[in-house]
Design a protein around this motif. Structure first.
Motif, PDB file in Angstrom:
ATOM      1  N   LYS A 103      -0.789   5.905  -0.057  1.00 53.73           N
ATOM      2  CA  LYS A 103      -1.390   4.586  -0.320  1.00 53.73           C
ATOM      3  C   LYS A 103      -1.799   4.469  -1.785  1.00 53.73           C
ATOM      4  N   ALA A 118      -4.300  -6.780  -1.675  1.00 55.96           N
ATOM      5  CA  ALA A 118      -5.758  -6.793  -1.500  1.00 55.96           C
ATOM      6  C   ALA A 118      -6.389  -6.018  -2.653  1.00 55.96           C
ATOM      7  N   VAL A 129     -11.687  -2.341   4.043  1.00 59.27           N
ATOM      8  CA  VAL A 129     -10.700  -1.577   4.813  1.00 59.27           C
ATOM      9  C   VAL A 129     -10.609  -0.195   4.185  1.00 59.27           C
ATOM     10  N   LYS A 131      -8.561   3.375   3.948  1.00 60.81           N
ATOM     11  CA  LYS A 131      -7.214   3.892   4.196  1.00 60.81           C
ATOM     12  C   LYS A 131      -7.103   5.341   3.738  1.00 60.81           C
ATOM     13  N   VAL A 141      -5.864   3.874   8.993  1.00 61.09           N
ATOM     14  CA  VAL A 141      -6.460   2.647   8.455  1.00 61.09           C
ATOM     15  C   VAL A 141      -7.592   2.192   9.370  1.00 61.09           C
ATOM     16  N   VAL A 143     -10.329  -0.895   9.750  1.00 59.18           N
ATOM     17  CA  VAL A 143     -10.782  -2.207   9.308  1.00 59.18           C
ATOM     18  C   VAL A 143     -12.259  -2.322   9.675  1.00 59.18           C
ATOM     19  N   GLU A 167     -10.345  -1.019   0.309  1.00 66.65           N
ATOM     20  CA  GLU A 167      -9.712  -2.288  -0.032  1.00 66.65           C
ATOM     21  C   GLU A 167     -10.514  -3.469   0.477  1.00 66.65           C
ATOM     22  N   GLU A 168     -10.350  -4.571  -0.196  1.00 68.25           N
ATOM     23  CA  GLU A 168     -10.860  -5.863   0.261  1.00 68.25           C
ATOM     24  C   GLU A 168     -10.288  -6.151   1.660  1.00 68.25           C
ATOM     25  N   LEU A 169     -11.130  -6.645   2.558  1.00 70.06           N
ATOM     26  CA  LEU A 169     -10.679  -7.005   3.909  1.00 70.06           C
ATOM     27  C   LEU A 169     -10.102  -8.417   3.898  1.00 70.06           C
ATOM     28  N   LEU A 170      -8.842  -8.532   4.270  1.00 71.75           N
ATOM     29  CA  LEU A 170      -8.206  -9.847   4.347  1.00 71.75           C
ATOM     30  C   LEU A 170      -8.099 -10.233   5.820  1.00 71.75           C
ATOM     31  N   GLU A 174      -0.341 -11.593  10.136  1.00 71.67           N
ATOM     32  CA  GLU A 174       0.525 -10.809   9.246  1.00 71.67           C
ATOM     33  C   GLU A 174       1.975 -11.065   9.582  1.00 71.67           C
ATOM     34  N   LYS A 196       0.093  -5.679  17.020  1.00 65.61           N
ATOM     35  CA  LYS A 196      -0.329  -4.276  16.917  1.00 65.61           C
ATOM     36  C   LYS A 196      -1.394  -3.890  17.929  1.00 65.61           C
ATOM     37  N   MET A 255       0.281 -10.706   4.272  1.00 68.98           N
ATOM     38  CA  MET A 255      -0.527 -11.762   4.863  1.00 68.98           C
ATOM     39  C   MET A 255      -0.437 -12.989   3.972  1.00 68.98           C
ATOM     40  N   LEU A 264      -0.138  -5.971   2.302  1.00 68.59           N
ATOM     41  CA  LEU A 264      -1.071  -5.018   2.916  1.00 68.59           C
ATOM     42  C   LEU A 264      -0.518  -3.607   2.866  1.00 68.59           C
ATOM     43  N   GLU A 265       0.808  -3.498   2.973  1.00 73.57           N
ATOM     44  CA  GLU A 265       1.399  -2.159   3.037  1.00 73.57           C
ATOM     45  C   GLU A 265       2.901  -2.263   2.817  1.00 73.57           C
TER      46      GLU A 265
HETATM   47  P1  AMP Z   1      -1.233   0.179   6.723  1.00 71.19           P
HETATM   48  O1  AMP Z   1      -1.379   1.565   7.279  1.00 71.19           O
HETATM   49  O2  AMP Z   1      -1.580   0.016   5.292  1.00 71.19           O
HETATM   50  O3  AMP Z   1       0.078  -0.257   7.124  1.00 71.19           O
HETATM   51  O4  AMP Z   1      -2.193  -0.791   7.523  1.00 71.19           O
HETATM   52  C1  AMP Z   1      -2.108  -0.908   8.905  1.00 71.19           C
HETATM   53  C2  AMP Z   1      -2.683  -2.216   9.332  1.00 71.19           C
HETATM   54  O5  AMP Z   1      -4.046  -2.307   8.931  1.00 71.19           O
HETATM   55  C3  AMP Z   1      -2.035  -3.429   8.700  1.00 71.19           C
HETATM   56  O6  AMP Z   1      -0.843  -3.796   9.289  1.00 71.19           O
HETATM   57  C4  AMP Z   1      -3.131  -4.451   8.929  1.00 71.19           C
HETATM   58  O7  AMP Z   1      -3.156  -4.878  10.271  1.00 71.19           O
HETATM   59  C5  AMP Z   1      -4.373  -3.653   8.653  1.00 71.19           C
HETATM   60  N1  AMP Z   1      -4.745  -3.805   7.229  1.00 71.19           N
HETATM   61  C6  AMP Z   1      -4.303  -3.055   6.197  1.00 71.19           C
HETATM   62  N2  AMP Z   1      -4.839  -3.483   5.036  1.00 71.19           N
HETATM   63  C7  AMP Z   1      -5.646  -4.526   5.340  1.00 71.19           C
HETATM   64  C8  AMP Z   1      -6.479  -5.397   4.570  1.00 71.19           C
HETATM   65  N3  AMP Z   1      -6.631  -5.256   3.259  1.00 71.19           N
HETATM   66  N4  AMP Z   1      -7.140  -6.368   5.224  1.00 71.19           N
HETATM   67  C9  AMP Z   1      -7.027  -6.500   6.568  1.00 71.19           C
HETATM   68  N5  AMP Z   1      -6.253  -5.716   7.349  1.00 71.19           N
HETATM   69  C10 AMP Z   1      -5.573  -4.734   6.749  1.00 71.19           C
END
Ligand code: AMP
Ligand code: GLY
Length: 410
Positions: A103, A118, A129, A131, A141, A143, A167-170, A174, A196, A255, A264-265
């Motif tokens: 990440k 984010a 968030v 990670k 991850v 939230v 990270e900032e929570l969005l 998605e 999910k 998003m 987000l990823e």
């Molecule tokens: P990732 O492992 O980075 O793929 O994140 C897994 C899931 O976590 C994403 O698909 C989102 O549902 C949630 N997520 C990741 N980053 C954020 C964020 N900044 N704000 C809100 N949800 C997030």
């Protein structure tokens, strides 16, 4: 052309289903595969993350192209071992797969490439968030809406070891954007959405994905191209400049926000269960495109999107995601297929010639139709025919979209 497909899930069964439709395919092999894939090609008891064994198998079978499904072997460098051994592969090198495997690396590459994401925070203060830097099988991850969740999340993630990104929570829906990449350029697939959370209404624990649909309303070819311009092409250029050209599927989870799309990823592979909804919508020869990507030259390749939509419902074990199920006899797969739906195996095994449960996500039922509602009805009508002791599914996959909602309207 002889193809070796690596992996054993619903994603790989869906890819196998599409690849065997190519006039260029002469033999399909899979490792380790699953009972669904075994009906389309030959499965070999080799683990996808055993790079030397995969290389040996590819050589013994005189494989022309290896297609890698899961991220773990890619992040560990499987594609490098195969390429060094003279085998052509659709899947990124270790250096390029780090876009999913780390990440911190992904954030740094996004910043260098100017991709909107984010904001990174310095303090773990809710809402935020958390990670874990490395791969964590979906558990990396957290939230956090409250400070109590932050404290709990920190102790969970510290247990995994390694660095953390805050990270900032969005908030919002998605979407999943898939680009097939040759190291420099890419071809986009339809936009998909996955579900999910374990329970209806997007509540309950996170899972690998309980269902998906494609295309997502509001994202026509032009909108997809501008998303790819914003979020994929700059990453391809940045990775190439760092001598890590990305060959494979670049999967962007993003998003749409009032301030524009936010990434987000990134993942370095096809999505599961998005792929099950995408492959029926791809017109044209997917194998030809994967070969062109692996050879580093997509120019001239194209894929048309079929009209209509596809919806995939995951049939899971009773206690998924906490626990899977093994050995329960499954009935109704033939009847489900007879409706015209596609049934992709994920966690199944054969016992005395019969299909039994063998995992958390067991089967995927994909309905295809003229629009999302027709596809959704087809998927659920077929899923109704499949049973085992403890079968569980969500009842609301693609429900909102089939009634006119878009990610912008919820
Ligand atoms: P990732 O492992 O980075 O793929 O994140 C897994 C899931 O976590 C994403 O698909 C989102 O549902 C949630 N997520 C990741 N980053 C954020 C964020 N900044 N704000 C809100 N949800 C997030
Ligand atoms: N469906 C999300 C993923 O494959 O990571």
């Amino acid at each position: 052309m002889r193809v070796l497909l690596l992996g054993s899930g619903g994603r790989e069964h869906a890819l196998a289903w599409k690849l065997v439709q190519s006039p260029k395919l002469t033999e399909l092999h899979a490792a380790p595969g699953n009972p669904g894939i075994a009906s389309l090609g030959q499965c070999h008891p080799v683990r996808a993350d055993d790079a030397e064994a995969v290389l040996g198998l590819a050589r013994a079978l005189q494989i022309d192209l290896v297609v890698v499904g899961p991220e773990v072997p890619l992040v560990a460098g499987l594609a490098d071992v195969l390429r060094a051994g003279g085998v052509s592969v659709f899947g990124p090198s270790r250096g390029a797969a780090a876009i999913e495997g780390s990440k911190l690396f992904a954030k740094e590459v996004m910043a260098a490439a100017g991709v909107p994401t984010a904001a990174t925070l310095t303090e773990p203060t809710a809402p935020c968030v958390l990670k874990a830097d490395g791969l964590a099988a979906g558990k990396g991850v957290v939230v956090c809406h409250t400070q109590a969740e932050v404290e709990e999340g920190l102790s969970e993630l510290v247990g995994l070891g390694g660095d953390l990104v805050i990270e900032e929570l969005l908030e919002g829906p998605e979407i999943s954007v898939f680009a097939l990449c040759d190291g420099a350029t890419c071809l986009a697939l339809p936009v998909a959405q996955d579900f999910k959370r374990a329970e209806d209404g997007d509540v309950g624990p996170n899972t690998g994905g309980m269902g998906s649909f494609a295309p997502v309303p509001g994202f026509d070819a032009e909108a997809i191209e501008s998303l790819v311009d914003l979020t994929c092409r700059p990453i391809l250029a940045e990775l190439a400049e760092r001598d890590h050209p990305f060959i494979g599927t670049l999967f962007t989870g993003l998003m749409p926000t009032p301030d524009g799309p936010r990434v987000l990823e990134y993942n370095c592979r096809f999505g599961d269960p998005e792929t099950q909804s995408l492959v029926p919508l791809i017109q044209g020869d997917l194998l030809e495109v994967l070969v062109a990507c692996a050879a580093g030259d997509l120019s001239g390749a194209q894929l048309e999107q079929a009209p209509g939509a596809a919806v995939t419902v995951v049939l899971a074990a009773r206690d998924y995601p906490a626990r899977g199920d093994t050995g329960s006899p499954i009935s109704g797969i033939g009847a489900a297929k007879a409706t015209g739906a596609l049934v992709f195996h994920a966690g199944t095994a054969l016992r005395d010639g019969s299909v039994v449960t063998n995992g958390g996500r067991i089967l995927n039922v994909t309905g295809v139709g003229s629009d999302i509602r027709v596809a959704c009805d087809a998927a659920y009508a077929a899923a109704d025919l499949i049973a085992w002791d403890g079968v569980r599914r969500r009842e609301d996959i693609a429900f909102a979209a089939s009634r006119g909602a878009t990610p912008a309207t919820g």
